[in-house]
Design an enzyme around this catalytic site. Structure first.
Site, mmCIF file in Angstrom:
data_model
loop_
_atom_site.group_PDB
_atom_site.id
_atom_site.type_symbol
_atom_site.label_atom_id
_atom_site.label_comp_id
_atom_site.label_asym_id
_atom_site.label_seq_id
_atom_site.Cartn_x
_atom_site.Cartn_y
_atom_site.Cartn_z
ATOM 1 N N PRO A 2 0.830 -1.208 0.000
ATOM 2 C CA PRO A 2 0.000 0.000 0.000
ATOM 3 C C PRO A 2 0.864 1.258 0.000
ATOM 4 O O PRO A 2 1.846 1.337 0.723
ATOM 5 C CB PRO A 2 -0.817 -0.112 1.286
ATOM 6 C CG PRO A 2 -0.124 -1.115 2.119
ATOM 7 C CD PRO A 2 0.670 -1.996 1.222
ATOM 8 N N GLU A 3 0.509 2.229 -0.823
ATOM 9 C CA GLU A 3 1.208 3.504 -0.837
ATOM 10 C C GLU A 3 0.341 4.555 -0.130
ATOM 11 O O GLU A 3 -0.766 4.252 0.319
ATOM 12 C CB GLU A 3 1.544 3.907 -2.273
ATOM 13 C CG GLU A 3 2.563 2.942 -2.908
ATOM 14 C CD GLU A 3 3.246 3.494 -4.143
ATOM 15 O OE1 GLU A 3 3.234 4.721 -4.327
ATOM 16 O OE2 GLU A 3 3.789 2.702 -4.917
ATOM 17 N N LYS A 68 2.861 6.927 5.594
ATOM 18 C CA LYS A 68 2.023 5.721 5.557
ATOM 19 C C LYS A 68 1.701 5.192 6.962
ATOM 20 O O LYS A 68 1.253 4.059 7.127
ATOM 21 C CB LYS A 68 2.711 4.647 4.716
ATOM 22 C CG LYS A 68 2.816 5.069 3.246
ATOM 23 C CD LYS A 68 3.132 3.918 2.326
ATOM 24 C CE LYS A 68 4.586 3.542 2.403
ATOM 25 N NZ LYS A 68 4.876 2.404 1.512
ATOM 26 N N HIS A 117 -4.301 -15.265 8.366
ATOM 27 C CA HIS A 117 -3.366 -14.139 8.392
ATOM 28 C C HIS A 117 -3.730 -13.108 9.465
ATOM 29 O O HIS A 117 -3.109 -12.063 9.549
ATOM 30 C CB HIS A 117 -3.321 -13.458 7.028
ATOM 31 C CG HIS A 117 -2.884 -14.357 5.914
ATOM 32 N ND1 HIS A 117 -1.636 -14.955 5.900
ATOM 33 C CD2 HIS A 117 -3.515 -14.777 4.803
ATOM 34 C CE1 HIS A 117 -1.533 -15.698 4.802
ATOM 35 N NE2 HIS A 117 -2.658 -15.621 4.123
ATOM 36 N N ARG A 135 3.148 -11.434 5.594
ATOM 37 C CA ARG A 135 4.566 -11.651 5.920
ATOM 38 C C ARG A 135 4.999 -11.049 7.254
ATOM 39 O O ARG A 135 6.163 -11.173 7.645
ATOM 40 C CB ARG A 135 5.427 -11.129 4.768
ATOM 41 C CG ARG A 135 5.143 -11.927 3.485
ATOM 42 C CD ARG A 135 5.913 -11.406 2.300
ATOM 43 N NE ARG A 135 7.352 -11.658 2.444
ATOM 44 C CZ ARG A 135 8.264 -11.211 1.593
ATOM 45 N NH1 ARG A 135 7.895 -10.497 0.548
ATOM 46 N NH2 ARG A 135 9.537 -11.481 1.770
ATOM 47 N N ARG A 288 14.011 -1.366 -8.577
ATOM 48 C CA ARG A 288 12.558 -1.262 -8.724
ATOM 49 C C ARG A 288 12.218 -1.143 -10.206
ATOM 50 O O ARG A 288 12.866 -0.385 -10.946
ATOM 51 C CB ARG A 288 12.008 -0.015 -7.998
ATOM 52 C CG ARG A 288 12.453 0.129 -6.548
ATOM 53 C CD ARG A 288 11.865 -0.930 -5.643
ATOM 54 N NE ARG A 288 10.444 -0.787 -5.481
ATOM 55 C CZ ARG A 288 9.868 -0.003 -4.576
ATOM 56 N NH1 ARG A 288 10.600 0.714 -3.763
ATOM 57 N NH2 ARG A 288 8.555 0.063 -4.484
#
Ligand SMILES: [Zn+2]
Length: 298
Positions: A2-3, A68, A117, A135, A288
């Site tokens: 997510p940005e 963020k 999760h 993760r 990237r």
């Protein structure tokens, strides 16, 4: 990952559900997530016990955002900092089955909550807030008050918010002129302005007509002005559209975040340029994937 626009959309979705809502119980299934930040972290049981007890009976006053980071403020003055990192997700499910979900799309979590999760469960008066993370790089940290959070210097290396009063064209140009290195690297390290992660970096460079691999020192005033305008156009537009997550991302009204449909270069290497029709170039920059048009971006 997510940005900023995705996190801001999530914040906007959560505020009406959580504001004034009281914490009934907290369950931490993996102590690592509340024990600190970084990739190497121990699971500390005293942190788990503290986290599970400290918000009980408290009421959410507001949720703010810095870059963020989501900052939950409680009536008592206590603060909860949430960072989703690469694969974290917050899902609120009200007793009336209203679902607000944001962050990394997780296939398994479509209908089942909690799921494999899910690592933290907040039971509130009117529903449940689930923290899911594939993760487990994300973190949720408790602070006794905002001052304690500030003193830790958590945000000291972050640049300005694109919508802040201080982020003026003059500030941007002066700050950029002091930087060395390539444009995308300078944007990605967030020291001047936050919000330009991989997606929005490529989109802003395309909008401005500037190659992301240009050395910043070689950019003239005109190019810097175009980059500034592009940031002010792209980031708010992405926020208003609910961010770029394509799958399983529902806003408070049940609609999907759809800025992804407006991406002009991100993930479009080899496809025709939106403006000139030539094939878009894909390179690696800072390891990237980076996409730009050799014809439209100079
Ligand atoms: Zn082009």
């Amino acid at each position: 990952m997510p940005e900023l626009p995705e996190v801001e959309s999530l914040r906007r979705g959560l505020v009406p559900c959580l504001k004034g809502n009281k914490i009934v119980s907290v369950q931490v299934l993996r102590a690592k997530l509340v024990s600190g930040k970084g990739t190497v972290r121990e699971s500390l049981d005293f942190k788990r016990a503290e986290f599970e007890a400290v918000f009980l009976g408290d009421e959410v006053l507001n949720i703010e955002r810095r870059a963020k980071n989501l900052i939950f403020e409680f009536k008592s003055g206590k603060v909860l900092l949430v960072h989703l990192k690469m694969t974290g997700q917050l899902v609120y499910k009200s007793k009336e089955n209203i679902i607000v979900k944001g962050g990394h799309p997780i296939q398994d979590s479509n209908s089942k909550l909690p799921n494999k999760h899910t690592y933290i469960i907040f039971e509130l008066k009117n529903g449940f807030l689930y923290y899911n993370d594939v993760r487990m790089f994300g973190y949720l940290l408790y602070y006794p008050d905002k001052l304690a959070l500030d003193l830790e210097g958590h945000f000291s290396e972050l640049g300005l918010e694109p919508d802040s009063v201080a982020f003026t064209e003059q500030f941007f140009i002066c700050a950029m002129q002091k930087k060395s290195g390539k444009l995308k690297s300078v944007f990605l390290n967030q020291e001047i302005v936050v919000g330009l992660g991989n997606i929005y970096c490529d989109e802003v460079c395309f909008e401005a007509g500037v190659r992301p691999d240009r050395v910043v020192k070689t950019l003239g005033i005109l190019k810097l002005k175009k980059l500034y305008s592009a940031i002010l156009k792209i980031i708010p537009m992405a926020i208003d559209m609910g961010g770029s997550s394509v799958a399983n991302y529902l806003l408070v009204d049940g609609s999907k975040g759809n800025y992804a449909h407006y991406h002009k270069v991100y993930l479009k290497g080899g496809k025709p340029c939106y403006i000139c029709g030539r094939e878009l170039t894909k390179i690696k920059l800072n390891s990237r994937t980076t996409v730009y048009c050799e014809n439209c971006q100079k």
